[in-house]
Design a protein around this motif. Sequence first.
Motif, PDB file in Angstrom:
ATOM      1  N   GLU A  69      -2.394   0.591   4.194  1.00 26.78           N
ATOM      2  CA  GLU A  69      -1.338   0.780   3.198  1.00 26.78           C
ATOM      3  C   GLU A  69      -1.154   2.256   2.830  1.00 26.78           C
ATOM      4  O   GLU A  69      -0.030   2.759   2.777  1.00 26.78           O
ATOM      5  CB  GLU A  69      -1.632  -0.042   1.935  1.00 26.78           C
ATOM      6  N   GLY A  70      -2.235   2.979   2.599  1.00 29.62           N
ATOM      7  CA  GLY A  70      -2.136   4.392   2.239  1.00 29.62           C
ATOM      8  C   GLY A  70      -1.495   5.224   3.336  1.00 29.62           C
ATOM      9  O   GLY A  70      -0.692   6.123   3.058  1.00 29.62           O
ATOM     10  N   PHE A  71      -1.824   4.937   4.573  1.00 33.37           N
ATOM     11  CA  PHE A  71      -1.230   5.634   5.719  1.00 33.37           C
ATOM     12  C   PHE A  71       0.287   5.456   5.711  1.00 33.37           C
ATOM     13  O   PHE A  71       1.040   6.426   5.834  1.00 33.37           O
ATOM     14  CB  PHE A  71      -1.836   5.095   7.019  1.00 33.37           C
ATOM     15  N   TYR A  72       0.756   4.220   5.560  1.00 29.15           N
ATOM     16  CA  TYR A  72       2.203   3.960   5.585  1.00 29.15           C
ATOM     17  C   TYR A  72       2.894   4.573   4.368  1.00 29.15           C
ATOM     18  O   TYR A  72       4.016   5.073   4.484  1.00 29.15           O
ATOM     19  CB  TYR A  72       2.474   2.457   5.676  1.00 29.15           C
ATOM     20  N   LYS A  73       2.235   4.556   3.216  1.00 32.12           N
ATOM     21  CA  LYS A  73       2.832   5.172   2.024  1.00 32.12           C
ATOM     22  C   LYS A  73       3.056   6.665   2.243  1.00 32.12           C
ATOM     23  O   LYS A  73       4.082   7.214   1.831  1.00 32.12           O
ATOM     24  CB  LYS A  73       1.960   4.929   0.792  1.00 32.12           C
ATOM     25  N   GLN A 120       7.301   1.811   1.204  1.00 33.94           N
ATOM     26  CA  GLN A 120       6.993   1.260  -0.109  1.00 33.94           C
ATOM     27  C   GLN A 120       6.480  -0.167   0.059  1.00 33.94           C
ATOM     28  O   GLN A 120       7.061  -0.952   0.820  1.00 33.94           O
ATOM     29  CB  GLN A 120       8.231   1.258  -0.997  1.00 33.94           C
ATOM     30  N   THR A 121       5.440  -0.502  -0.670  1.00 34.83           N
ATOM     31  CA  THR A 121       4.899  -1.856  -0.644  1.00 34.83           C
ATOM     32  C   THR A 121       5.880  -2.780  -1.338  1.00 34.83           C
ATOM     33  O   THR A 121       6.306  -2.514  -2.460  1.00 34.83           O
ATOM     34  CB  THR A 121       3.528  -1.889  -1.336  1.00 34.83           C
ATOM     35  N   SER A 122       6.248  -3.877  -0.661  1.00 35.91           N
ATOM     36  CA  SER A 122       7.283  -4.777  -1.179  1.00 35.91           C
ATOM     37  C   SER A 122       6.814  -6.227  -1.275  1.00 35.91           C
ATOM     38  O   SER A 122       7.645  -7.137  -1.316  1.00 35.91           O
ATOM     39  CB  SER A 122       8.521  -4.699  -0.288  1.00 35.91           C
ATOM     40  N   SER A 123       5.511  -6.449  -1.275  1.00 37.64           N
ATOM     41  CA  SER A 123       5.008  -7.826  -1.394  1.00 37.64           C
ATOM     42  C   SER A 123       3.586  -7.799  -1.924  1.00 37.64           C
ATOM     43  O   SER A 123       2.936  -6.758  -1.952  1.00 37.64           O
ATOM     44  CB  SER A 123       5.023  -8.526  -0.027  1.00 37.64           C
ATOM     45  N   ASP A 124       3.135  -8.967  -2.307  1.00 33.81           N
ATOM     46  CA  ASP A 124       1.721  -9.163  -2.563  1.00 33.81           C
ATOM     47  C   ASP A 124       1.030  -9.317  -1.212  1.00 33.81           C
ATOM     48  O   ASP A 124       1.683  -9.496  -0.180  1.00 33.81           O
ATOM     49  CB  ASP A 124       1.495 -10.420  -3.408  1.00 33.81           C
ATOM     50  N   VAL A 125      -0.278  -9.297  -1.201  1.00 26.61           N
ATOM     51  CA  VAL A 125      -1.047  -9.487   0.032  1.00 26.61           C
ATOM     52  C   VAL A 125      -0.790 -10.904   0.555  1.00 26.61           C
ATOM     53  O   VAL A 125      -0.761 -11.869  -0.215  1.00 26.61           O
ATOM     54  CB  VAL A 125      -2.549  -9.272  -0.221  1.00 26.61           C
ATOM     55  N   PHE A 126      -0.569 -11.003   1.868  1.00 26.59           N
ATOM     56  CA  PHE A 126      -0.423 -12.310   2.510  1.00 26.59           C
ATOM     57  C   PHE A 126      -1.249 -12.301   3.791  1.00 26.59           C
ATOM     58  O   PHE A 126      -1.569 -11.246   4.329  1.00 26.59           O
ATOM     59  CB  PHE A 126       1.045 -12.642   2.798  1.00 26.59           C
ATOM     60  N   MET A 127      -1.587 -13.483   4.245  1.00 23.01           N
ATOM     61  CA  MET A 127      -2.387 -13.606   5.463  1.00 23.01           C
ATOM     62  C   MET A 127      -1.460 -13.769   6.657  1.00 23.01           C
ATOM     63  O   MET A 127      -0.508 -14.548   6.616  1.00 23.01           O
ATOM     64  CB  MET A 127      -3.337 -14.800   5.367  1.00 23.01           C
ATOM     65  N   GLU A 128      -1.752 -13.008   7.706  1.00 21.99           N
ATOM     66  CA  GLU A 128      -1.005 -13.121   8.952  1.00 21.99           C
ATOM     67  C   GLU A 128      -2.010 -13.010  10.086  1.00 21.99           C
ATOM     68  O   GLU A 128      -2.790 -12.053  10.130  1.00 21.99           O
ATOM     69  CB  GLU A 128       0.053 -12.009   9.046  1.00 21.99           C
ATOM     70  N   ASP A 129      -2.007 -13.987  10.966  1.00 24.46           N
ATOM     71  CA  ASP A 129      -2.948 -14.033  12.089  1.00 24.46           C
ATOM     72  C   ASP A 129      -4.395 -13.879  11.621  1.00 24.46           C
ATOM     73  O   ASP A 129      -5.211 -13.250  12.291  1.00 24.46           O
ATOM     74  CB  ASP A 129      -2.604 -12.962  13.130  1.00 24.46           C
ATOM     75  N   GLY A 130      -4.688 -14.396  10.446  1.00 24.35           N
ATOM     76  CA  GLY A 130      -6.052 -14.388   9.948  1.00 24.35           C
ATOM     77  C   GLY A 130      -6.481 -13.132   9.216  1.00 24.35           C
ATOM     78  O   GLY A 130      -7.634 -13.006   8.814  1.00 24.35           O
ATOM     79  N   GLY A 131      -5.557 -12.175   9.013  1.00 23.38           N
ATOM     80  CA  GLY A 131      -5.915 -10.942   8.324  1.00 23.38           C
ATOM     81  C   GLY A 131      -4.960 -10.639   7.184  1.00 23.38           C
ATOM     82  O   GLY A 131      -3.793 -11.042   7.213  1.00 23.38           O
ATOM     83  N   PRO A 132      -5.418  -9.902   6.143  1.00 24.31           N
ATOM     84  CA  PRO A 132      -4.565  -9.575   5.000  1.00 24.31           C
ATOM     85  C   PRO A 132      -3.553  -8.479   5.341  1.00 24.31           C
ATOM     86  O   PRO A 132      -3.904  -7.451   5.915  1.00 24.31           O
ATOM     87  CB  PRO A 132      -5.555  -9.109   3.934  1.00 24.31           C
ATOM     88  N   HIS A 133      -2.292  -8.725   4.995  1.00 25.80           N
ATOM     89  CA  HIS A 133      -1.192  -7.808   5.286  1.00 25.80           C
ATOM     90  C   HIS A 133      -0.316  -7.617   4.050  1.00 25.80           C
ATOM     91  O   HIS A 133      -0.376  -8.402   3.107  1.00 25.80           O
ATOM     92  CB  HIS A 133      -0.315  -8.362   6.417  1.00 25.80           C
ATOM     93  N   LEU A 134       0.542  -6.600   4.124  1.00 23.31           N
ATOM     94  CA  LEU A 134       1.541  -6.318   3.098  1.00 23.31           C
ATOM     95  C   LEU A 134       2.882  -6.043   3.785  1.00 23.31           C
ATOM     96  O   LEU A 134       2.918  -5.420   4.849  1.00 23.31           O
ATOM     97  CB  LEU A 134       1.162  -5.064   2.298  1.00 23.31           C
TER      98      LEU A 134
END
Length: 145
Positions: A114-118, A123-137
């Motif tokens: 997240e810090g790299f992309y910021k 901009q972060t536009s969601s809460d954390v969600f799981m995708e393919d078994g890992g936490p994503h934003l």
Amino acid sequence: MDSKRITTESDLKVAFQIRKEVFVEEQGFPLESEFDEYDTLNALSEHILVYYNEKPVGTGRLRVVDGLGKLERICILEPYRKFGLGKIIIKTLEEIAKKKEISQVKLHGQTQAEGFYKKLGYQTSSDVFMEDGGPHLLMIKRINE
């Protein structure tokens, strides 16, 4: 350090090997969820490779989803991280999106990135969600302004 759009099956296979090494072998994501119908050389997606000392060490792809550019499958082999190659991948994919006259791009970033992309304007536009078994934003950036 350079990047190029993938136009041959042999380069696409190199990108697949990088993705398999990073996402499946290193990070433990399931092999069956790593590759999909967008992993071809056609109008559905654009793939790139990034090089370090003329060796392909990173990859990413861009798809158009609901009028937005979606950056996906961004990864770099472990020994080549910290050389600024991630930024080159993102900028190259954004340039491809601009040429397609796309004004906004998004990505599903792993939470540890997240810090790299910021730093690159996302901009972060969601809460954390799981995708393919890992936490994503979900992260979004306006381009072409």
